[in-house]
Design an enzyme around this catalytic site. Structure first.
Site, PDB file in Angstrom:
ATOM      1  CG  HIS A  17      -7.715  -7.138  21.478  1.00 49.93           C
ATOM      2  ND1 HIS A  17      -8.823  -7.891  21.190  1.00 49.93           N
ATOM      3  CD2 HIS A  17      -7.672  -6.167  20.527  1.00 49.93           C
ATOM      4  CE1 HIS A  17      -9.448  -7.395  20.132  1.00 49.93           C
ATOM      5  NE2 HIS A  17      -8.758  -6.354  19.694  1.00 49.93           N
ATOM      6  CE  LYS A  41     -17.652  -1.572  14.007  1.00 45.68           C
ATOM      7  NZ  LYS A  41     -16.317  -1.953  14.503  1.00 45.68           N
ATOM      8  NE  ARG A  90      -5.027  -6.165  13.573  1.00 45.80           N
ATOM      9  CZ  ARG A  90      -6.334  -6.130  13.706  1.00 45.80           C
ATOM     10  NH1 ARG A  90      -6.978  -7.221  13.994  1.00 45.80           N
ATOM     11  NH2 ARG A  90      -6.997  -5.019  13.539  1.00 45.80           N
ATOM     12  CB  SER A 128     -12.770  -9.193  17.446  1.00 43.76           C
ATOM     13  OG  SER A 128     -11.947  -8.700  18.453  1.00 43.76           O
TER      14      SER A 128
HETATM   15  P1  ADP Z   1     -10.455  -5.758  15.933  1.00 47.29           P
HETATM   16  O1  ADP Z   1     -11.905  -6.067  15.730  1.00 47.29           O
HETATM   17  O2  ADP Z   1      -9.735  -5.479  14.644  1.00 47.29           O
HETATM   18  O3  ADP Z   1      -9.741  -6.762  16.776  1.00 47.29           O
HETATM   19  P2  ADP Z   1     -10.564  -3.604  17.947  1.00 47.29           P
HETATM   20  O4  ADP Z   1     -11.291  -2.325  17.758  1.00 47.29           O
HETATM   21  O5  ADP Z   1     -11.095  -4.483  19.000  1.00 47.29           O
HETATM   22  O6  ADP Z   1     -10.460  -4.326  16.550  1.00 47.29           O
HETATM   23  O7  ADP Z   1      -9.006  -3.337  18.202  1.00 47.29           O
HETATM   24  C1  ADP Z   1      -8.517  -2.365  19.073  1.00 47.29           C
HETATM   25  C2  ADP Z   1      -7.053  -2.126  18.776  1.00 47.29           C
HETATM   26  O8  ADP Z   1      -6.320  -3.335  18.918  1.00 47.29           O
HETATM   27  C3  ADP Z   1      -6.742  -1.616  17.375  1.00 47.29           C
HETATM   28  O9  ADP Z   1      -5.672  -0.694  17.461  1.00 47.29           O
HETATM   29  C4  ADP Z   1      -6.299  -2.856  16.638  1.00 47.29           C
HETATM   30  O10 ADP Z   1      -5.425  -2.534  15.562  1.00 47.29           O
HETATM   31  C5  ADP Z   1      -5.565  -3.589  17.743  1.00 47.29           C
HETATM   32  N1  ADP Z   1      -5.487  -5.021  17.519  1.00 47.29           N
HETATM   33  C6  ADP Z   1      -6.490  -5.863  17.219  1.00 47.29           C
HETATM   34  N2  ADP Z   1      -6.039  -7.117  17.060  1.00 47.29           N
HETATM   35  C7  ADP Z   1      -4.683  -7.077  17.270  1.00 47.29           C
HETATM   36  C8  ADP Z   1      -3.621  -8.040  17.212  1.00 47.29           C
HETATM   37  N3  ADP Z   1      -3.865  -9.303  16.888  1.00 47.29           N
HETATM   38  N4  ADP Z   1      -2.356  -7.624  17.481  1.00 47.29           N
HETATM   39  C9  ADP Z   1      -2.124  -6.324  17.774  1.00 47.29           C
HETATM   40  N5  ADP Z   1      -3.064  -5.362  17.816  1.00 47.29           N
HETATM   41  C10 ADP Z   1      -4.333  -5.719  17.564  1.00 47.29           C
END
Ligand code: ADP
Length: 158
Positions: A17, A41, A90, A128
């Site tokens: 992130h 959630k 990803r 996450s």
């Molecule tokens: P997650 O639980 O999958 O990390 P989030 O809702 O917190 O999901 O993610 C927010 C955004 O960040 C989404 O567009 C997700 O695809 C992106 N994201 C999550 N992890 C990564 C990563 N490792 N690299 C790039 N983008 C990411």
């Protein structure tokens, strides 16, 4: 001034992130990270905790702001006066869902565009959910999240 929003759960924020946030901050005048309050959630961290953690993790980025929101991302973008929603991609598994959401948002708000930043390769596997699963079994998460977040996560599982 071009403002973009980056909505997500960030439960907790990972290095993946943060990579997207810092790259977004180079592309836009301002990036507003939206921490989603999702009542369906049951997150590990409360919205307030996630906002606090993100503020600390991005304190070196002056054009990044952290806010919480509930409801639609396009409404959040409108409230922030943003014309762009940033999302991270990803793998192909993200693509189908993200494309569907981007297209839905485009119908809901034709004036707002979604911009995808493909993950840096070193974070391609990171989510996450993985971080929480590893931490729940006492595994080492130091390569996945900033140092101070490691302590916050472990405290939750103690
Ligand atoms: P997650 O639980 O999958 O990390 P989030 O809702 O917190 O999901 O993610 C927010 C955004 O960040 C989404 O567009 C997700 O695809 C992106 N994201 C999550 N992890 C990564 C990563 N490792 N690299 C790039 N983008 C990411």
């Amino acid at each position: 001034m071009t403002t973009a929003v980056y909505p997500g759960s960030f439960d907790p924020v990972t290095n993946g992130h943060l990579d997207v946030i810092s790259r977004g901050a180079e592309l836009f005048d301002k990036v507003i990270v939206g921490v989603l309050h999702n009542s369906t959630k049951s997150p590990l961290f409360s919205v307030e905790e996630r906002v606090k953690i993100l503020k600390q993790a991005t304190k070196n980025l002056p054009n990044v702001e952290i806010r919480s929101f509930s409801g639609l991302s396009v409404e959040f973008a409108r409230q922030c006066d943003a014309k762009v929603i940033i999302r991270g991609l990803r793998a192909i598994t993200d693509f189908e869902y993200e494309l569907q959401m981007a297209q839905t948002n485009r119908v809901l708000a034709p004036d707002i565009d979604t911009m995808f930043l493909t993950t840096s390769l070193e974070y391609a596997y990171l989510s996450s959910t993985t971080v929480k699963e590893v931490a729940a079994f006492g595994g080492d998460i130091t390569k996945f999240v900033p140092e101070f977040v490691v302590d916050e996560v472990h405290r939750k599982f103690c």
